[in-house]
Scaffold this active site. Structure first.
Site, PDB file in Angstrom:
ATOM      1  N   THR A 115      41.662  37.141  60.003  1.00  0.00           N
ATOM      2  CA  THR A 115      42.963  37.797  60.205  1.00  0.00           C
ATOM      3  C   THR A 115      42.943  39.139  59.179  1.00  0.00           C
ATOM      4  O   THR A 115      43.409  40.312  59.674  1.00  0.00           O
ATOM      5  CB  THR A 115      44.138  37.190  60.197  1.00  0.00           C
ATOM      6  OG1 THR A 115      44.109  36.030  61.243  1.00  0.00           O
ATOM      7  CG2 THR A 115      45.444  37.825  60.436  1.00  0.00           C
ATOM      8  N   GLU A 173      45.879  26.490  64.275  1.00  0.00           N
ATOM      9  CA  GLU A 173      46.415  26.943  63.109  1.00  0.00           C
ATOM     10  C   GLU A 173      47.904  27.486  63.132  1.00  0.00           C
ATOM     11  O   GLU A 173      48.630  27.141  62.300  1.00  0.00           O
ATOM     12  CB  GLU A 173      45.479  28.057  62.799  1.00  0.00           C
ATOM     13  CG  GLU A 173      46.015  29.040  61.458  1.00  0.00           C
ATOM     14  CD  GLU A 173      45.119  29.865  61.021  1.00  0.00           C
ATOM     15  OE1 GLU A 173      44.157  30.280  61.424  1.00  0.00           O
ATOM     16  OE2 GLU A 173      45.487  30.462  59.637  1.00  0.00           O
ATOM     17  N   ILE A 202      42.106  33.415  65.562  1.00  0.00           N
ATOM     18  CA  ILE A 202      41.438  34.656  64.675  1.00  0.00           C
ATOM     19  C   ILE A 202      41.064  34.151  63.509  1.00  0.00           C
ATOM     20  O   ILE A 202      42.004  34.060  62.445  1.00  0.00           O
ATOM     21  CB  ILE A 202      42.453  35.730  64.610  1.00  0.00           C
ATOM     22  CG1 ILE A 202      42.553  36.230  66.138  1.00  0.00           C
ATOM     23  CG2 ILE A 202      41.452  36.756  64.016  1.00  0.00           C
ATOM     24  CD1 ILE A 202      43.500  37.507  66.184  1.00  0.00           C
ATOM     25  N   ASP A 203      39.751  33.964  63.144  1.00  0.00           N
ATOM     26  CA  ASP A 203      39.435  33.449  62.080  1.00  0.00           C
ATOM     27  C   ASP A 203      38.878  35.064  61.286  1.00  0.00           C
ATOM     28  O   ASP A 203      38.111  35.406  61.919  1.00  0.00           O
ATOM     29  CB  ASP A 203      38.204  32.448  61.780  1.00  0.00           C
ATOM     30  CG  ASP A 203      37.935  32.168  60.464  1.00  0.00           C
ATOM     31  OD1 ASP A 203      36.809  31.980  59.999  1.00  0.00           O
ATOM     32  OD2 ASP A 203      38.881  31.643  59.789  1.00  0.00           O
ATOM     33  N   ASP A 208      41.093  27.847  65.746  1.00  0.00           N
ATOM     34  CA  ASP A 208      41.671  28.871  64.963  1.00  0.00           C
ATOM     35  C   ASP A 208      41.346  30.199  65.891  1.00  0.00           C
ATOM     36  O   ASP A 208      40.297  30.658  66.251  1.00  0.00           O
ATOM     37  CB  ASP A 208      40.737  28.985  63.600  1.00  0.00           C
ATOM     38  CG  ASP A 208      41.222  30.146  62.574  1.00  0.00           C
ATOM     39  OD1 ASP A 208      42.180  31.000  63.079  1.00  0.00           O
ATOM     40  OD2 ASP A 208      40.999  30.226  61.475  1.00  0.00           O
ATOM     41  N   ASP A 255      39.030  26.220  60.275  1.00  0.00           N
ATOM     42  CA  ASP A 255      38.295  27.350  59.769  1.00  0.00           C
ATOM     43  C   ASP A 255      36.725  27.101  60.191  1.00  0.00           C
ATOM     44  O   ASP A 255      35.882  27.724  60.265  1.00  0.00           O
ATOM     45  CB  ASP A 255      38.753  27.942  58.425  1.00  0.00           C
ATOM     46  CG  ASP A 255      39.803  28.493  58.221  1.00  0.00           C
ATOM     47  OD1 ASP A 255      40.555  28.065  57.181  1.00  0.00           O
ATOM     48  OD2 ASP A 255      40.165  29.127  59.019  1.00  0.00           O
TER      49      ASP A 255
END
Lengths: 282, 281
Positions: free
Chosen positions: A94, A69, A91-92, A89, A219
């Protein structure tokens, strides 16, 4: 193939390590930058975690490729090829991370010949590791997962997100979708704030449907194989075949429920993840 | 007098924990589901069993105390708040979640005297989080003090709300217009865990800046309301006036600034009050 199992195990151990990095940043104040909208946030931790993951994986598997990402946000080309590819990803969730709302996940999917071979979603705050390898089932902290199998849409719990769009067309489409679903009726609609954690609830059986318009491939790629290996179905929001780059997904406990939901929900136009853009872009 | 309420509170915490065990155990078995006001307003035997367990135990220890319990009211008991010491009980907040094993299910026990909340206990039993507050003594989760978020800029806020169980098109329309207005402020995001009690504890914990809903009941929010205010938060009605626990409307926020901004965007409606006389069958 045993070599992909080795990659999966490596991915899992990386998730646990970087989970610690995320958790120690979780309680701190965060410096936030905006991406595509006032609700599309990124922090230094997102960027740091992605670099950590990519550098560790490239050291071990120098031939492998990446779709990350934050790399894409920084201008890297997003293209899925036949090469072994890690779709990341860091940190899905955020926005959740910034607010300390306790659902934050690392999502790592792995494709070969454009086919998903395994997926990992690590929900760090509640220490829940969701994994699946093609043909080998789906697991939560080692225990097998099964989708609910629900075929009656009026008994379904639906998970979805409003996301980061704030323009009229997107918001009208997203809210009217939920409104129509409630009138079907369904049992209820939930939103935890991360596509990956939302979607694996279908694999767990605690939810029966997850759909989303506007998210990105990173995601939901990992959650896709986790849902499928738990016996759920994944398709496009219009009922056609799932296209990972389309920015639309519909996951459900059964094909019957999925098709019923597809009749009701609408999408708004989104630029595909693999569309060439002039200059760097989202 | 103060000692009595501490004893009552300790009893409530023990009861909530025991009820949580009953809920967790029931989750392993088939959850037979019935419906109440409409096809999406669910209740199970466990809701009824837990409420009976709590009320019976409290009656033995505090025989003069009164009760407002969700399932008792559903069975025809009056829902009236008097000055008497009163236990306000939701045996399972998040019954739909419970039926589906979606991971937020709470036991909610509030206690009022002279119509003022004296303590509140919310046990989120699948997460093993015991939220408590005693008037004047702060709010806690598993013994750790809680404080609302310090974020006063509504454009940097995260909001919790629910769509509720009404499927009346006029009600649904107002719920959605409120949601869109709030999204367009804009806020960072909207979340929904599926239980009012847990949503309120998320405000008290600082994870969201506010929670609002129209259509909840007194038993959903009585305990949570004290937990929010003891964590430094504010409570009001969706029209900006004082919170009325029987009105079935609530805004719980970290600050007046955020609460008032949300109130400006909410398209309010008035559900039938919890203390309205029941309609004749």
């Amino acid at each position: 193939m045993s070599e992909w199992t080795e990659c999966l195990n490596f991915g899992v151990s990386l998730c646990k390590q970087t989970g610690d990095v995320i958790l120690s940043a979780f309680q701190q104040q965060k410096e936030v930058t905006l991406k595509s909208s006032p609700a599309d946030l990124v922090t230094e931790t997102d960027q740091r975690v992605e670099k950590l993951l990519i550098s560790a994986i490239s050291s071990r598997f120098p031939q492998h490729r990446f779709i990350g990402e934050e790399s894409v946000a920084a201008g890297e080309r997003l293209q899925l090829t036949d090469s072994p590819t890690w779709i990341i990803d860091p940190i899905d969730g955020t926005v959740n991370f910034v607010h300390r709302f306790p659902f934050v996940a690392i999502s790592i999917a792995f494709t070969v010949n454009k086919q998903l071979e395994f997926g990992i979603v690590y929900s760090c705050v509640d220490d829940k590791l969701f994994t699946a390898q093609r043909g080998r089932g789906a697991f939560l902290n080692g225990a097998p997962l099964h989708a609910s199998g629900q075929e009656d849409v009026s008994r379904c719990v639906v998970v979805t997100e409003i996301g980061a769009e704030r323009d009229d067309l997107a918001l009208s489409t997203l809210t009217s979708n939920i409104c129509r679903l409630l009138q079907l009726p369904v049992h209820g609609v939930r939103a935890l704030g991360t596509a990956a954690v939302d979607m694996v609830q279908v694999a767990v059986g605690g939810a029966d449907v997850y759909y989303h318009v506007g998210m990105h491939c990173w995601d939901i790629a990992a959650a896709t194989i986790i849902v499928q290996e738990a016996g759920g179905v994944v398709m496009d929001t219009d009922g056609s075949v799932f296209d990972m780059m389309s920015r639309r997904v519909l996951a459900a406990s059964s094909a019957i429920v999925a098709r019923r939901i597809a009749e009701v929900i609408r999408a708004f136009p989104c630029r595909r993840d693999d569309e060439e853009t002039a200059g760097s872009g989202v | 007098m103060a000692d009595d309420w501490q004893n009552a509170m300790d009893h409530a915490v023990a009861l909530a924990r025991r009820a949580g065990e009953v809920v967790r155990e029931a989750l392993q078995h088939d959850r037979k589901v019935m419906t109440k006001s409409c096809s999406v307003d669910l209740v199970t035997q466990t809701d009824q069993k837990v409420e009976t367990l709590i009320i019976q135990s409290v009656k033995e220890k505090f025989p003069t105390h009164r009760f407002i319990g969700e399932e008792s009211v559903a069975a025809g008991e009056a829902c009236v708040l008097t000055d008497s010491p009163t236990w306000i009980i939701d045996p399972i907040d998040g019954t739909t979640n419970f039926v589906h094993a979606f991971p937020f299910v709470a036991v909610s026990i509030g206690f009022s005297v002279n119509k003022q909340m004296q303590f509140g206990v919310v046990y989120s039993c699948l997460e093993d989080k015991m939220y408590t507050a005693r008037r004047g003594n702060g709010a806690f989760c598993n013994g750790e003090p809680l404080q609302v978020s310090q974020q006063q800029d509504v454009k940097q806020s995260m909001i919790a709300t629910e769509f509720g169980s009404s499927r009346d098109p006029e009600v649904v329309e107002k719920i959605f217009s409120s949601l869109k207005n709030i999204l367009c402020i804009p806020v960072h995001g909207v979340r929904g865990a599926g239980t009012a009690a847990v949503n309120m504890c998320l405000v008290a914990s600082g994870c969201v800046e506010a929670y609002y809903e129209m259509g909840i009941h007194v038993w959903d929010v009585a305990a949570g309301s004290l937990i929010v205010s003891e964590a430094g938060g504010v409570l009001m009605d969706v029209d900006g006036g004082e919170l009325d626990l029987m009105s079935r409307r609530i805004v719980a926020a970290n600050s007046r600034a955020v609460a008032e901004r949300l109130v400006a965007e909410i398209d309010a409606f008035s559900p039938p009050r919890d203390d309205a006389p029941p309609l004749k069958p």
